[in-house]
Design an enzyme around this catalytic site. Structure first.
Site, PDB file in Angstrom:
ATOM      1  N   TYR A 107      -8.618 -12.089   4.918  1.00  0.00           N
ATOM      2  CA  TYR A 107      -9.288 -10.775   5.010  1.00  0.00           C
ATOM      3  C   TYR A 107      -9.247  -9.926   3.509  1.00  0.00           C
ATOM      4  O   TYR A 107      -9.432  -8.675   3.580  1.00  0.00           O
ATOM      5  CB  TYR A 107      -8.340  -9.764   5.975  1.00  0.00           C
ATOM      6  CG  TYR A 107      -6.912  -9.828   5.621  1.00  0.00           C
ATOM      7  CD1 TYR A 107      -6.144  -9.016   4.912  1.00  0.00           C
ATOM      8  CD2 TYR A 107      -6.146 -10.590   6.649  1.00  0.00           C
ATOM      9  CE1 TYR A 107      -5.157  -9.317   4.826  1.00  0.00           C
ATOM     10  CE2 TYR A 107      -4.736 -10.795   6.674  1.00  0.00           C
ATOM     11  CZ  TYR A 107      -3.984 -10.036   5.597  1.00  0.00           C
ATOM     12  OH  TYR A 107      -2.918  -9.966   5.610  1.00  0.00           O
ATOM     13  N   LYS A 108      -8.760 -10.591   2.495  1.00  0.00           N
ATOM     14  CA  LYS A 108      -8.638 -10.049   1.201  1.00  0.00           C
ATOM     15  C   LYS A 108     -10.015 -10.402   0.332  1.00  0.00           C
ATOM     16  O   LYS A 108     -11.190  -9.923   1.002  1.00  0.00           O
ATOM     17  CB  LYS A 108      -7.548 -10.436   0.282  1.00  0.00           C
ATOM     18  CG  LYS A 108      -6.210  -9.923   1.173  1.00  0.00           C
ATOM     19  CD  LYS A 108      -4.958 -10.284   0.590  1.00  0.00           C
ATOM     20  CE  LYS A 108      -3.724  -9.649   1.238  1.00  0.00           C
ATOM     21  NZ  LYS A 108      -2.639 -10.299   0.889  1.00  0.00           N
ATOM     22  N   ASP A 116       1.095 -20.015  -1.886  1.00  0.00           N
ATOM     23  CA  ASP A 116       0.410 -18.832  -0.951  1.00  0.00           C
ATOM     24  C   ASP A 116      -0.448 -18.551  -1.792  1.00  0.00           C
ATOM     25  O   ASP A 116      -0.636 -18.065  -2.914  1.00  0.00           O
ATOM     26  CB  ASP A 116       1.643 -17.627  -0.811  1.00  0.00           C
ATOM     27  CG  ASP A 116       1.087 -16.807   0.152  1.00  0.00           C
ATOM     28  OD1 ASP A 116      -0.134 -16.516   0.147  1.00  0.00           O
ATOM     29  OD2 ASP A 116       1.774 -15.924   0.897  1.00  0.00           O
ATOM     30  N   PHE A 162       6.164 -12.091  -2.385  1.00  0.00           N
ATOM     31  CA  PHE A 162       5.549 -11.136  -1.510  1.00  0.00           C
ATOM     32  C   PHE A 162       6.880 -11.147  -0.510  1.00  0.00           C
ATOM     33  O   PHE A 162       7.396 -12.136   0.096  1.00  0.00           O
ATOM     34  CB  PHE A 162       4.490 -11.618  -1.008  1.00  0.00           C
ATOM     35  CG  PHE A 162       3.642 -10.715   0.167  1.00  0.00           C
ATOM     36  CD1 PHE A 162       3.282  -9.572  -0.256  1.00  0.00           C
ATOM     37  CD2 PHE A 162       3.577 -10.960   1.318  1.00  0.00           C
ATOM     38  CE1 PHE A 162       2.378  -8.697   0.315  1.00  0.00           C
ATOM     39  CE2 PHE A 162       2.909 -10.433   2.193  1.00  0.00           C
ATOM     40  CZ  PHE A 162       2.529  -9.082   1.941  1.00  0.00           C
ATOM     41  N   ARG A 213      -2.359  -0.283  -7.822  1.00  0.00           N
ATOM     42  CA  ARG A 213      -3.164  -1.368  -8.114  1.00  0.00           C
ATOM     43  C   ARG A 213      -4.566  -1.186  -7.749  1.00  0.00           C
ATOM     44  O   ARG A 213      -5.117  -0.457  -7.129  1.00  0.00           O
ATOM     45  CB  ARG A 213      -2.994  -2.576  -6.842  1.00  0.00           C
ATOM     46  CG  ARG A 213      -1.468  -2.919  -7.004  1.00  0.00           C
ATOM     47  CD  ARG A 213      -1.136  -4.111  -6.063  1.00  0.00           C
ATOM     48  NE  ARG A 213      -1.233  -3.646  -4.609  1.00  0.00           N
ATOM     49  CZ  ARG A 213      -1.497  -4.607  -3.475  1.00  0.00           C
ATOM     50  NH1 ARG A 213      -1.031  -5.889  -3.710  1.00  0.00           N
ATOM     51  NH2 ARG A 213      -1.577  -4.220  -2.275  1.00  0.00           N
TER      52      ARG A 213
HETATM   53  C1  LIG Z   1      -1.509 -10.442   2.038  1.00  0.00           C
HETATM   54  C2  LIG Z   1      -0.411 -11.437   1.718  1.00  0.00           C
HETATM   55  C3  LIG Z   1       0.119 -12.018   2.959  1.00  0.00           C
HETATM   56  C4  LIG Z   1      -0.342 -11.756   4.178  1.00  0.00           C
HETATM   57  O1  LIG Z   1       0.391 -12.024   5.431  1.00  0.00           O
HETATM   58  P1  LIG Z   1       0.089 -11.850   6.899  1.00  0.00           P
HETATM   59  O2  LIG Z   1       0.693 -12.602   7.725  1.00  0.00           O
HETATM   60  O3  LIG Z   1      -1.577 -11.714   7.198  1.00  0.00           O
HETATM   61  O4  LIG Z   1       0.378 -10.202   7.191  1.00  0.00           O
HETATM   62  C5  LIG Z   1       0.958 -12.928   2.835  1.00  0.00           C
HETATM   63  N1  LIG Z   1       1.240 -13.145   1.555  1.00  0.00           N
HETATM   64  C6  LIG Z   1       0.843 -12.760   0.593  1.00  0.00           C
HETATM   65  C7  LIG Z   1       1.256 -13.299  -1.073  1.00  0.00           C
HETATM   66  C8  LIG Z   1      -0.222 -11.618   0.501  1.00  0.00           C
HETATM   67  O5  LIG Z   1      -0.545 -11.040  -0.558  1.00  0.00           O
END
Ligand SMILES: *Cc1c(COP(=O)(O)O)cnc(C)c1O
Length: 406
Positions: free
Chosen positions: A218-219, A193, A123, A365
């Site tokens: 939030y996911k 992560d 990411f 996706r």
């Molecule tokens: C969604 C996501 C994040 C989100 O990070 P934020 O700090 O909340 O913006 C981090 N890592 C991965 C792999 C994600 O999919």
């Protein structure tokens, strides 16, 4: 197979009743992997917090309504969902900030080791943060390699291996136990992560001796837009590891207001500033709903939904090229497809009532959140997509205008 067969699956689905607990946007929602839908109970609990706690207790609510304990209380609830022990998880800040704290802490804990190892296609925000942490010390290096080359790159100077358990685009899953053991064999700490894993995948962090982890709420945890993230530190490490962001909430005695910093015992030393009570409360209500379901059941339905989707897609939408693994054991909660016209197809789907997400330059996706999706939604989706592709509906001008957020 007919549409009726899919309606029959819904009849037999033991999670079907959970759909009624959500307020869903108009259309069919395939973006639970990006922003989970809103549980109806959040509306009630937030209003109550506003009126009864903030309204009637105001500052006294920190004690009377135990606001001050929320980061830990919610952390322990998330801990149950990810296989962590009590007091191994706390809720604070964003995933990116938690990643910064844990990476910097991991490096400081591993004297003589100066490499952060990660996947080159991780990411992007995680890569940016790791790069920033590496830049703080001239001797620290960030190494990015292909996911198949991790074992080759682990060595005696690797301080920490940082990986995303489920890949944000392809949905590929790492074997958590295997990779954690691999890192440990080389004396490196393992940092996961869990952004695309928490709430969809049964995890065993403590059992697999995972050292460090971050994730967002939030996911698949449906905590609401921008709800705070969580972080995990293995119990045995907690007294040795230090947060680089030493805010007062991480102090041993925050209300002593002393000039000198002393880290709190345990996981609380990773807190920094005042917790965001409103969004934490929304996340807690959502997570309470999840805690009523066995994570294994969620995973099974998630696998079945994605299997149905893949089968129908290969039959009816052959021009979409699947990038996610075929074996559902190697796949997370979403399925991704490539098409040169992905942007316009995604816009056309939206106009036909299907909310999927597009990632530049050519990826769609499809997030499959088992708590509020029906099997028949998969059938309807694929048949609508087939029409959009066969009739080249995506070529219309209206689906080819740029938008700000993709
Ligand atoms: C969604 C996501 C994040 C989100 O990070 P934020 O700090 O909340 O913006 C981090 N890592 C991965 C792999 C994600 O999919």
């Amino acid at each position: 197979m007919h549409r009726d067969d899919y309606l029959q699956y819904d009849q037999e689905d033991s999670l079907a009743s959970y759909r009624q607990y959500f307020t869903l946007p108009k259309g069919i929602y395939f973006c639970g992997h990006s922003l989970g839908a809103a549980p109806k109970s959040v509306e009630v609990s937030l209003l109550q917090l506003l009126q009864e706690q903030w309204g009637k207790e105001a500052v006294c609510a920190w004690n009377r309504s135990a606001w001050i304990d929320m980061p830990n209380r919610l952390g322990n609830k998330i801990g149950k969902l990810i296989g962590a022990k009590n007091d191994e998880v706390v809720v604070a800040d964003s995933t990116s900030i938690n990643l910064f704290k844990l990476l910097a802490a991991a490096l400081a804990l591993q004297p003589g080791r100066n490499i952060i190892l990660t996947e080159n296609d991780n990411f992007p925000a995680d890569l940016y943060i790791a790069e920033a942490v590496a830049k703080l010390h001239p001797e620290v290096k960030l190494i990015k390699c292909h996911r198949t080359q991790i074992a080759k790159h682990l060595e005696q100077r690797t301080a920490v291996l940082m990986l995303s358990h489920v890949h944000y685009r392809s949905s590929e899953v790492y074997d958590m136990q295997f990779m954690t053991e691999l890192a440990h064999q080389h004396g490196a700490l393992m940092l996961w992560d869990l952004a695309h894993s928490a709430g969809i995948f049964p995890l065993e962090l403590s059992k697999h001796n995972v050292d460090l982890a971050v994730g967002c709420t939030y996911k698949y945890l449906n905590g609401g837009p921008g709800s705070p993230a969580f972080l995990y530190v293995r119990k045995e490490l907690q007294q040795h590891i230090q947060s680089p962001l030493t805010g007062w909430m991480g102090h041993l005695h925050p209300f002593a207001f002393s000039d000198d910093y002393l880290p709190a015992n345990g996981i609380n030393r990773f807190l920094c500033g005042t917790p965001p009570i409103l969004s934490m409360s929304a996340a807690e209500t959502s997570i309470d709903l999840l805690l009523t379901i066995e994570m294994k059941k969620i995973r099974i339905k998630s696998q079945q939904l994605s299997e149905q989707l893949i089968e129908l897609m290969s039959r009816y939408c052959g021009s979409m090229q699947r990038v996610s693994p075929l074996d559902s054991h190697l796949r997370g909660g979403h399925v991704a497809y490539l098409h040169p016209q992905a942007f316009a197809i995604n816009q056309a789907l939206l106009a036909h009532g299907f909310i999927t997400d597009y990632r530049q330059p050519d990826l769609i996706r499809i997030g499959l959140s088992p708590l509020y999706l029906r099997y028949v939604d998969i059938w309807d989706f694929v048949h609508t997509l087939k029409k959009i592709l066969d009739e080249k509906i995506y070529c219309h001008d209206q689906f080819n205008r740029p938008v700000k957020v993709t």
